[in-house]
Write a protein that holds these residues in place. Structure first.
Motif, PDB file in Angstrom:
ATOM      1  N   VAL A   1      95.142  18.276 127.915  1.00  0.00           N
ATOM      2  CA  VAL A   1      94.772  19.393 127.319  1.00  0.00           C
ATOM      3  C   VAL A   1      96.109  20.083 126.914  1.00  0.00           C
ATOM      4  O   VAL A   1      96.033  20.711 125.663  1.00  0.00           O
ATOM      5  N   VAL A   2      97.094  19.880 127.661  1.00  0.00           N
ATOM      6  CA  VAL A   2      98.454  20.493 127.057  1.00  0.00           C
ATOM      7  C   VAL A   2      98.890  19.732 125.607  1.00  0.00           C
ATOM      8  O   VAL A   2      99.095  20.269 124.612  1.00  0.00           O
ATOM      9  N   ALA A   3      98.729  18.435 125.732  1.00  0.00           N
ATOM     10  CA  ALA A   3      99.026  17.802 124.635  1.00  0.00           C
ATOM     11  C   ALA A   3      97.989  18.084 123.315  1.00  0.00           C
ATOM     12  O   ALA A   3      98.544  18.311 122.271  1.00  0.00           O
ATOM     13  N   GLN A   4      96.993  18.428 123.361  1.00  0.00           N
ATOM     14  CA  GLN A   4      95.976  18.755 122.507  1.00  0.00           C
ATOM     15  C   GLN A   4      96.312  20.186 122.228  1.00  0.00           C
ATOM     16  O   GLN A   4      96.295  20.492 120.728  1.00  0.00           O
ATOM     17  N   ALA A   5      96.697  21.228 122.995  1.00  0.00           N
ATOM     18  CA  ALA A   5      96.988  22.499 122.723  1.00  0.00           C
ATOM     19  C   ALA A   5      98.304  22.411 122.138  1.00  0.00           C
ATOM     20  O   ALA A   5      98.371  23.276 121.022  1.00  0.00           O
ATOM     21  N   ARG A   6      99.304  21.695 122.245  1.00  0.00           N
ATOM     22  CA  ARG A   6     100.595  21.549 121.520  1.00  0.00           C
ATOM     23  C   ARG A   6     100.267  21.091 119.997  1.00  0.00           C
ATOM     24  O   ARG A   6     100.779  21.471 118.990  1.00  0.00           O
ATOM     25  N   PHE A   7      99.231  20.046 119.974  1.00  0.00           N
ATOM     26  CA  PHE A   7      98.905  19.711 118.369  1.00  0.00           C
ATOM     27  C   PHE A   7      98.148  20.827 117.735  1.00  0.00           C
ATOM     28  O   PHE A   7      98.618  21.059 116.595  1.00  0.00           O
ATOM     29  N   GLU A   8      97.427  21.526 118.266  1.00  0.00           N
ATOM     30  CA  GLU A   8      96.585  22.514 117.606  1.00  0.00           C
ATOM     31  C   GLU A   8      97.601  23.622 117.354  1.00  0.00           C
ATOM     32  O   GLU A   8      97.589  24.216 116.192  1.00  0.00           O
TER      33      GLU A   8
ATOM     34  N   LEU B   1     100.818  23.447 116.574  1.00  0.00           N
ATOM     35  CA  LEU B   1     101.708  23.143 115.665  1.00  0.00           C
ATOM     36  C   LEU B   1     100.851  22.810 114.249  1.00  0.00           C
ATOM     37  O   LEU B   1     101.711  23.088 113.310  1.00  0.00           O
ATOM     38  N   THR B   2      99.759  22.464 114.309  1.00  0.00           N
ATOM     39  CA  THR B   2      98.876  22.462 113.119  1.00  0.00           C
ATOM     40  C   THR B   2      98.668  23.857 112.410  1.00  0.00           C
ATOM     41  O   THR B   2      98.659  24.090 111.251  1.00  0.00           O
ATOM     42  N   MET B   3      98.541  24.699 113.507  1.00  0.00           N
ATOM     43  CA  MET B   3      98.201  26.283 112.787  1.00  0.00           C
ATOM     44  C   MET B   3      99.716  26.679 112.151  1.00  0.00           C
ATOM     45  O   MET B   3      99.584  27.376 111.183  1.00  0.00           O
ATOM     46  N   LEU B   4     100.828  26.467 112.790  1.00  0.00           N
ATOM     47  CA  LEU B   4     101.820  26.867 112.296  1.00  0.00           C
ATOM     48  C   LEU B   4     102.387  26.205 111.096  1.00  0.00           C
ATOM     49  O   LEU B   4     103.036  26.934 110.293  1.00  0.00           O
ATOM     50  N   ARG B   5     101.828  24.970 110.844  1.00  0.00           N
ATOM     51  CA  ARG B   5     102.415  24.199 109.636  1.00  0.00           C
ATOM     52  C   ARG B   5     101.489  24.363 108.544  1.00  0.00           C
ATOM     53  O   ARG B   5     101.742  24.105 107.418  1.00  0.00           O
ATOM     54  N   ASN B   6     100.210  25.162 108.861  1.00  0.00           N
ATOM     55  CA  ASN B   6      99.481  25.424 107.729  1.00  0.00           C
ATOM     56  C   ASN B   6      99.690  26.546 107.172  1.00  0.00           C
ATOM     57  O   ASN B   6      99.731  27.695 107.617  1.00  0.00           O
TER      58      ASN B   6
ATOM     59  N   ALA C   1      89.262  23.753 125.686  1.00  0.00           N
ATOM     60  CA  ALA C   1      90.529  24.223 126.249  1.00  0.00           C
ATOM     61  C   ALA C   1      91.779  24.015 125.664  1.00  0.00           C
ATOM     62  O   ALA C   1      92.596  25.117 125.769  1.00  0.00           O
ATOM     63  N   GLY C   2      92.079  23.184 124.981  1.00  0.00           N
ATOM     64  CA  GLY C   2      93.095  22.826 124.206  1.00  0.00           C
ATOM     65  C   GLY C   2      93.175  23.972 122.957  1.00  0.00           C
ATOM     66  O   GLY C   2      94.370  24.534 122.850  1.00  0.00           O
ATOM     67  N   LYS C   3      92.047  24.095 122.464  1.00  0.00           N
ATOM     68  CA  LYS C   3      92.159  25.273 121.201  1.00  0.00           C
ATOM     69  C   LYS C   3      92.467  26.649 121.931  1.00  0.00           C
ATOM     70  O   LYS C   3      93.223  27.292 121.181  1.00  0.00           O
ATOM     71  N   ALA C   4      91.881  27.018 123.243  1.00  0.00           N
ATOM     72  CA  ALA C   4      92.194  28.182 123.505  1.00  0.00           C
ATOM     73  C   ALA C   4      93.750  28.269 123.866  1.00  0.00           C
ATOM     74  O   ALA C   4      94.210  29.530 123.716  1.00  0.00           O
ATOM     75  N   ALA C   5      94.068  27.317 124.635  1.00  0.00           N
ATOM     76  CA  ALA C   5      95.481  27.443 124.976  1.00  0.00           C
ATOM     77  C   ALA C   5      96.640  27.291 123.598  1.00  0.00           C
ATOM     78  O   ALA C   5      97.577  28.241 123.841  1.00  0.00           O
ATOM     79  N   ALA C   6      96.179  26.746 122.762  1.00  0.00           N
ATOM     80  CA  ALA C   6      96.678  26.743 121.467  1.00  0.00           C
ATOM     81  C   ALA C   6      96.909  28.062 121.078  1.00  0.00           C
ATOM     82  O   ALA C   6      97.940  28.664 120.309  1.00  0.00           O
TER      83      ALA C   6
END
Length: 259
Positions: free
Chosen positions: A22-29, A31-36, A116-121
């Motif tokens: 979940v933490v890895a997915q949250a980190r990916f989500e 960073l994706t939001m901030l890079r878009n 859960a990853g999306k919410a944490a992101a």
């Protein structure tokens, strides 16, 4: 001749523990939001422009109190809507269209882990937004009521829940192009008439009763009450919780993982 099995033989890879996934997915989500570029524009640039514009001009009536003290909590509410609703809805809609959700949902991460990853992101991005907008507000003379910070945290969590649930409902049921149009249109409407940066009691009398029932107004008014006066508005918390519950139930039943 029998041969003993080698102790150095490769063993099958094992999935990481659920929390780590979940933490890895949250980190990916996140960073994706901030890079878009488009999402970064909606998440940080436009809220900052709204803050500076409303503080340095007086064409929008905001009621009693110093303008900067009224505007900053509303812009913080706008940040939650930008990341929790607009960003999540658009990303979910296009991930569903391209089959990303279906693939991740069948991976070791699982569907609950993905959500859960999306919410944490979203929460991590909201924290970054609060830091940036808060620093800009302080530079413009903002003087928040520090005793209202616990109420601000609760309001933020409730607002994030409500808007992420609404985003998943929209992104999981409407085609990607429709999600893109609706999410951006609703962002503009909520900014102008949703009680976000303009207090609900400053809107036209004909709109006030209806707007007061929206999660946007509940979030904006509760953040203003917390950071202006150190107050808790239980009614606004109940409104956001109600939206969160209803949207969560509907999303769990109607969400489609692929087109």
């Amino acid at each position: 001749m029998n041969q003993e099995p080698s102790t150095n033989a490769a063993t099958p890879d094992r999935a990481a523990p659920p929390a780590r996934r979940v933490v890895a997915q949250a980190r990916f989500e996140a960073l994706t939001m901030l890079r878009n570029g488009e999402q970064l524009l909606v998440a940080l640039v436009l809220p900052a422009m709204v803050l500076v514009g409303l503080v340095t001009t007086s064409f929008v009536p905001l009621g009693a109190g110093r303008r900067v003290d009224v505007v900053v909590p509303g812009v913080l509410a706008l940040c939650v809507i930008s990341s929790g609703f607009t960003g999540v809805a658009i990303a979910t809609g296009f991930d569903r269209r391209y089959g990303v959700l279906r693939l991740l949902g069948t991976s070791p991460l699982g569907r609950l882990g993905l959500l859960a990853g999306k919410a944490a992101a979203v929460l991590s991005v909201v924290v970054l937004q609060y830091v940036v907008i808060g620093a800009l507000g302080l530079a413009l003379g903002w003087e928040p009521r520090l005793g209202g910070i616990p109420a601000m945290v609760v309001s933020t969590l409730l607002g994030t829940w409500a808007f992420v649930a609404l985003a998943l409902l929209l992104g999981g049921t409407v085609r990607a192009e429709g999600v893109l149009a609706l999410a951006n249109l609703l962002w503009v409407l909520l900014l102008a008439l949703g009680g976000v940066v303009v207090p609900t009691d400053r809107l036209p009398d004909s709109l006030e009763p209806l707007v007061a029932l929206l999660p946007s107004a509940a979030l904006g008014d509760s953040l203003r009450a917390a950071l202006l006066h150190g107050q808790v508005l239980l009614g606004e918390w109940l409104v956001m919780a109600a939206w969160g519950i209803v949207a969560t139930v509907l999303a769990s039943r109607l969400f489609r993982w692929s087109d």
